[in-house]
Write an enzyme that holds these catalytic residues in place. Structure first.
Site, PDB file in Angstrom:
ATOM      1  CE  LYS A 130      -4.455   1.047   0.295  1.00  0.00           C
ATOM      2  NZ  LYS A 130      -5.546   0.497  -0.167  1.00  0.00           N
ATOM      3  CG  ASP A 170      -7.218   3.341  -0.808  1.00  0.00           C
ATOM      4  OD1 ASP A 170      -7.940   2.581  -0.980  1.00  0.00           O
ATOM      5  OD2 ASP A 170      -7.059   4.214   0.093  1.00  0.00           O
TER       6      ASP A 170
END
Ligand code: NDP
Length: 452
Positions: A130, A170
């Site tokens: 991430k 995201d």
């Protein structure tokens, strides 16, 4: 016997806490997973001996860097950015990039940790990562966003690659930002490869990637309801957020006969007692992606609806709830209200939207409760399919991808059910099922590699 990992849960968490000072989100995510894994590996010496959980809870690496960019007024701005590569035991690191002022190393470490289990659950060969920055895209011009994305990629490009680490979007990172980052990667490296997913259809993107997370969370909800002979049709639905995940969850719930009553953003929520139509959902998508407006405008546009400033939507009576905004947006007292109002199922579109207190309450009440790592895996699953299409240099048709998404969500449901059953209880513990099924796949690969 390797006694070193035979500590109890409390001692293990204490160690995680000590090694990660000031990182509450990361500790929270590890605690939630460790609660189930400790129980599962109790009698499995191989996992203890190889210290598997301890190793998964320590990212392979955390890359931290500065991003400088110039705003439209000529001011030099400095942002922080990170890429957390948590674990690549079963495939290249994979996970989104988040742009939001609340982004910290702790938030990205928790997301990369969760992503490791989620990606394993999809059945596709993807490790967990991430990234993100504390850059706030709100109120910035397209040119400012472009300059920031380009500056970020000047550092990030050396750490990623189609077989190394494949970021996606995201919060705060949608098609526009992916385009700017992909363009810059292509320019620096002079290669056209599937290094990012969520790309535009003209340059290697996949059909239904945009819809996949929200649709997938709704399919997961449908799968859970089916175990009790129920369906979404005719039920009231409360959704938080109004971004990519929330609007597509609303769309799929509406298509399947649900009555969607709410959406929200960080300023409050709207309540539409009539329920949202496709036209209203399309209006919200346009508001959020093109005009970059606020959800409060919905109440001005559609008569009979209300805007509640500074509040979350969990007090609205509903049968089904989909938290689709951000982490820790649904707290213990919110869970109490939902349960009191007769909510029968919760499917998390967002990552870790329910805090530990809320999770424990849903579990104790025995309602259908799907954690994000299972319910929102549709997005990364279609990203995985985008990687396959890029490698083979082909594009699959929409019907094929829709079918694959539904199959993958059913597969995740089955894997959760396999490990989430408890003796003497008919209720499936989806949190436990997702944690154990995700852990087992990664752990077994790690065992095969020895100590690396
Ligand atoms: P978007 O940026 O498209 O939308 C985010 C939404 O959440 C906006 O409505 C935003 O409101 C709201 N929000 C963000 N932060 C907060 C906050 N601190 N408090 C209240 N509301 C907030 O993001 P996505 O829809 O893509 O992501 C939503 C969630 O889903 C995240 O948890 C993400 O990690 C998760 N997810 C996303 C995937 C994807 O494919 N996009 C895949 C899997 C999970 P505002 O505009 O006011 O900030």
């Amino acid at each position: 016997m390797a006694v070193s990992d035979h500590v109890d849960l409390a001692t293990f968490i204490e160690g995680v806490n000590k090694r990660n000072p000031g990182q509450p989100e990361f500790v929270q995510a590890v605690t939630e997973v460790a609660e189930d894994i400790f129980d599962f590996i109790q009698d499995k010496e191989a996992y203890h001996k190889a210290q598997i959980l301890r190793r998964i809870a320590e990212p392979d690496r955390v890359i931290s860097f500065r991003v400088c960019w110039e705003d439209d007024n000529g001011n030099i701005r400095v942002q922080r950015a990170w890429r957390v590569q948590n674990n690549n035991a079963i495939g290249p690191y994979k996970g989104g990039i988040r742009f939001h002022p609340t982004v910290t190393e702790s938030v990205l470490k928790f997301l990369a940790f969760e992503q490791t289990f989620k990606n394993a659950l999809t059945g596709l060969p993807m490790g967990g990562g991430k990234g993100g920055s504390n850059f706030n895209p709100k109120g910035k011009s397209d040119n400012e966003v472009m300059r920031f994305c380009q500056s970020l990629m000047i550092e990030l490009y050396r750490h990623i690659g189609a077989d190394v680490d494949v970021p996606a979007g995201d919060i705060g990172v949608g098609g526009r930002e992916i385009g700017y980052m992909f363009g810059q990667y292509k320019r620096i490296t002079n290669t056209f490869e599937g290094v990012l997913t969520g790309k535009g259809l003209e340059y290697g993107g996949s059909l239904i990637r945009t819809e996949a997370t929200g649709y997938g969370a709704t399919y997961f909800l449908q799968n859970m309801l089916k175990t009790q002979g129920k369906d979404i049709d005719g039920h009231t639905v409360v959704i938080s957020g109004s971004g990519n995940v929330a609007t597509h969850a609303a769309e799929k719930c509406h298509q399947l006969g649900g009555k969607v009553l709410t959406l929200s953003d960080s300023e409050g929520f709207i309540y539409d007692p009539e329920g949202m139509t496709q036209a209203k959902i399309d209006w919200v998508k346009e508001l959020k992606t093109k005009r970059r407006g606020r959800i409060s405008e919905y109440a001005k546009e559609f008569k009979g609806s209300e805007f509640h400033a500074g509040k979350t939507p969990w007090g609205v009576k509903c049968d089904l709830a989909l938290p689709c905004a951000t982490q820790n947006e649904l707290l213990g007292p919110d869970a109490d209200v939902l349960l009191k109002n007769g909510c029968i199922a919760v499917s998390e579109g967002a990552n870790m939207p329910t805090n530990l207190d809320g999770v424990h309450k849903f579990k104790a009440a025995g309602i259908l409760y799907a954690p994000g790592k299972a319910a929102n895996a549709g997005g990364v699953a279609v990203s995985g399919l985008e990687m396959s299409q890029n490698s083979a240099r082909i594009s699959w048709k929409e019907e094929e991808l829709q079918r694959l998404l539904q199959d993958i969500m059913s597969g995740i449901h089955e894997r959760c059910a396999e490990y989430g059953g408890r003796k003497g209880s008919k209720v499936i513990d989806y949190v436990r099922g997702a944690n154990i099924a995700g852990f087992k796949k990664v752990a077994d690969a790690m065992l095969a590699y020895g100590v690396v």
